[in-house]
Write an enzyme that holds these catalytic residues in place. Structure first.
Site, mmCIF file in Angstrom:
data_model
loop_
_atom_site.group_PDB
_atom_site.id
_atom_site.type_symbol
_atom_site.label_atom_id
_atom_site.label_comp_id
_atom_site.label_asym_id
_atom_site.label_seq_id
_atom_site.Cartn_x
_atom_site.Cartn_y
_atom_site.Cartn_z
ATOM 1 N N ARG A 1 0.861 -1.186 0.000
ATOM 2 C CA ARG A 1 0.000 0.000 0.000
ATOM 3 C C ARG A 1 0.900 1.239 0.000
ATOM 4 O O ARG A 1 1.689 1.427 0.926
ATOM 5 C CB ARG A 1 -0.908 -0.012 1.234
ATOM 6 N N TYR B 1 -3.861 2.444 15.837
ATOM 7 C CA TYR B 1 -2.685 2.682 16.679
ATOM 8 C C TYR B 1 -2.972 2.417 18.150
ATOM 9 O O TYR B 1 -2.173 1.804 18.829
ATOM 10 C CB TYR B 1 -2.118 4.092 16.428
ATOM 11 N N GLU C 1 -3.212 0.045 8.350
ATOM 12 C CA GLU C 1 -2.000 0.503 9.025
ATOM 13 C C GLU C 1 -2.025 -0.002 10.450
ATOM 14 O O GLU C 1 -3.069 0.044 11.107
ATOM 15 C CB GLU C 1 -1.919 2.046 9.102
ATOM 16 N N GLU D 1 -7.519 8.535 6.192
ATOM 17 C CA GLU D 1 -7.787 9.193 7.474
ATOM 18 C C GLU D 1 -8.364 10.605 7.357
ATOM 19 O O GLU D 1 -7.734 11.595 7.750
ATOM 20 C CB GLU D 1 -6.514 9.231 8.337
ATOM 21 N N HIS E 1 -3.118 10.815 0.411
ATOM 22 C CA HIS E 1 -2.528 10.684 1.744
ATOM 23 C C HIS E 1 -1.873 12.026 2.081
ATOM 24 O O HIS E 1 -0.665 12.124 2.267
ATOM 25 C CB HIS E 1 -1.526 9.519 1.785
#
Ligand code: GBH
Length: 474
Positions: free
Chosen positions: A80, A301, A367, A169, A124
């Site tokens: 990715r 995360y 991620e 995001e 991104h």
């Protein structure tokens, strides 16, 4: 140290690694690339730690063949990466810059020749500066420009790319870019951030439709990569539960509800009444946003614990979009070198929760990773036991979600390479491959060799004596 059991993933589970253009490419003035908001942002004093910039980064623009070789040697079958919009349209509009398309075509062809599937992300965070000058994401027109850019990319790469991510995001783009100002373009305007959320979602929907009109299905599968987060309340008091509801609203449901059900949650609209009246929503927008998702990307995360804060005690900017009366509660858990709390159980909770509330979409962990600032030893090895333990526990948490019934189809480690970590510059190192920024030498870290084993076998052995990140010394 806990004894762990063997876990086996399905044969067709997708193992990958992720990066993003501005974080690794460098060469910001080469190949006809125009300036992005990050070029502008990093040039302002005090925005990025140590004044670091992405001007050179990991020099991937010149070294992509070597980086693809590393992926191949590690047996990582999926990659990715993101496409820099200002390489394709230097000013954000108009005809394609052929050199920009050539670069990504070469990258994709090199990947395919190495047996690696490309999973490009179209946005991104490197918005062409001219589009920000025209108002950026708070401006509706940016969503249409994003769809036009997507079409240019799809026309060139659509015959060989079959998986696409639209936006990475949107929460970060809107909140850190337009509300708290920690990211480019550094604006601090909660109402603008709310409009940005809507236009990012609209851009996603328009780009999804455009991809499907240019590239025939089924060779075109599209998704969005969010960073949803489990939000827990410190106590079960009404005040704390309500604080958690509000943060879950602006962190998670404000994206997921329109994407899946074509509506903004009414409690979130009420919570944000002082910030925005949602008058930027036009007829048909929500149907566009709710265009079918082939898969949902989840960047994970950690989780968060929140509580109601007494009036006047909520810290500045801690809660974007103008929320007051809520604050984060630090927990006595292990932390990464970036001081982020570690909570693998949150990943299982998140994937299963999404499955219950937003069912029937394939999920990918797009991620997951951690910054530990390990440096090479005298003999040129990089020992990173904490990252290895972090990945081990989170891959196990992913497996637990799968066992519990969540349709998880893949996992991409963040990141393939150490890279430019936005406002933190080069201090943070997320790679499973170390980058020496003075020589651009790459060194596969212990975690990279270990991950290679996982990707080849699809299993984590029992009792692998991975240290608990809490007890291991870096
Ligand atoms: C992602 O953003 C990005 O997609 C990627 O480019 C980036 O390099 C990577 O993650 C690592 O940062 O202080 O414990 O509350 C991550 C978005 C938002 C995740 C803030 C962590 C705060 C952690 N991040 N969040 S904590």
């Amino acid at each position: 140290m806990e004894k762990s059991v063997e876990v086996r993933f399905p044969e067709d589970f997708c193992w990958g690694a992720a990066t993003a253009s501005y974080q690794i490419e460098g060469a910001t003035t080469e190949g006809g690339r125009g300036p992005s908001i990050w070029d502008t942002f990093v040039a302002q004093a005090g925005t990025v730690l140590n004044g670091d910039t992405g001007d050179t980064a990991a020099d991937h623009y010149h070294r992509f063949r070597e980086d693809v070789r590393i992926l191949q040697q590690l047996g990582i079958g999926n990659y990715r990466f993101s496409i820099a919009w200002p390489r394709i349209q230097p000013t954000g509009t108009g005809a394609a810059n052929a050199q920009g398309l050539d670069f990504y075509e070469q990258l994709v062809d090199t990947l395919l020749a190495a047996g690696i599937q490309p999973w490009p992300t179209l946005y991104h965070w490197d918005l062409p500066q001219e589009l920000e000058d025209a108002g950026g994401w708070p401006e509706r027109d940016t969503a249409y420009r994003f769809a036009d850019y997507t079409e240019l990319v799809a026309e060139r790469l659509g015959d060989r790319v079959s998986h696409w991510w639209t936006v990475n995001e949107p929460w970060v783009v809107a909140n850190l870019g337009y509300a708290t100002g920690e990211h480019a373009p550094g604006r601090r305007d909660h109402a603008a951030a709310a409009a940005a959320i809507h236009h990012l979602l609209l851009g996603h929907g328009l780009a999804t439709q455009r991809l499907r009109s240019v590239v025939a299905e089924p060779s075109c599968a599209v998704g969005i990569a969010l960073n949803p987060q489990p939000i827990r309340a410190r106590t079960s008091s009404v005040a704390d539960l309500d604080a958690a509801r509000r943060i879950d609203g602006t962190r998670n449901r404000i994206f997921l509800d329109p994407l899946y059900y074509g509506r903004y949650p009414s409690d979130v609209c009420a919570d944000l009444a002082d910030v925005t009246d949602f008058s930027f929503v036009r007829d048909g927008d929500l149907a566009t946003i709710a265009s079918r998702l082939d898969f949902l990307g989840v960047n994970y995360y950690n989780s968060a614990l929140v509580e109601a804060a007494p009036a006047g005690q909520d810290p500045d900017n801690a809660v974007p979009l103008g929320h007051t009366g809520v604050r984060d509660v630090p927990r006595p858990v292990p932390r990464t070198d970036q001081d982020w709390e570690v909570d693998a159980s949150g990943l299982t909770e998140l994937l299963t929760r999404i499955t219950v509330d937003y069912p029937e979409t394939a999920l990918y962990v797009t991620e997951n990773g951690a910054s530990y600032r390990d440096e090479p030893t005298a003999n040129g090895e990089v020992h990173d036991p904490q990252r290895l333990a972090f990945l081990d526990s989170h891959i196990r948490a992913t497996h637990a979600a799968l066992e519990a019934g969540a349709p998880v189809r893949g996992y991409f480690v963040w990141s393939l390479l150490d890279n430019f970590e936005w406002a933190f510059g080069y201090r943070e190192r997320f790679g499973i491959v170390y980058v020496d920024y003075s020589t651009q030498q790459r060194i596969v870290k212990d975690s990279g060799h270990w991950y290679s084993g996982i990707t080849r076998t699809g299993r984590l052995p029992a009792g692998s004596d991975t240290p608990d990140p809490a007890n291991s010394s870096g």
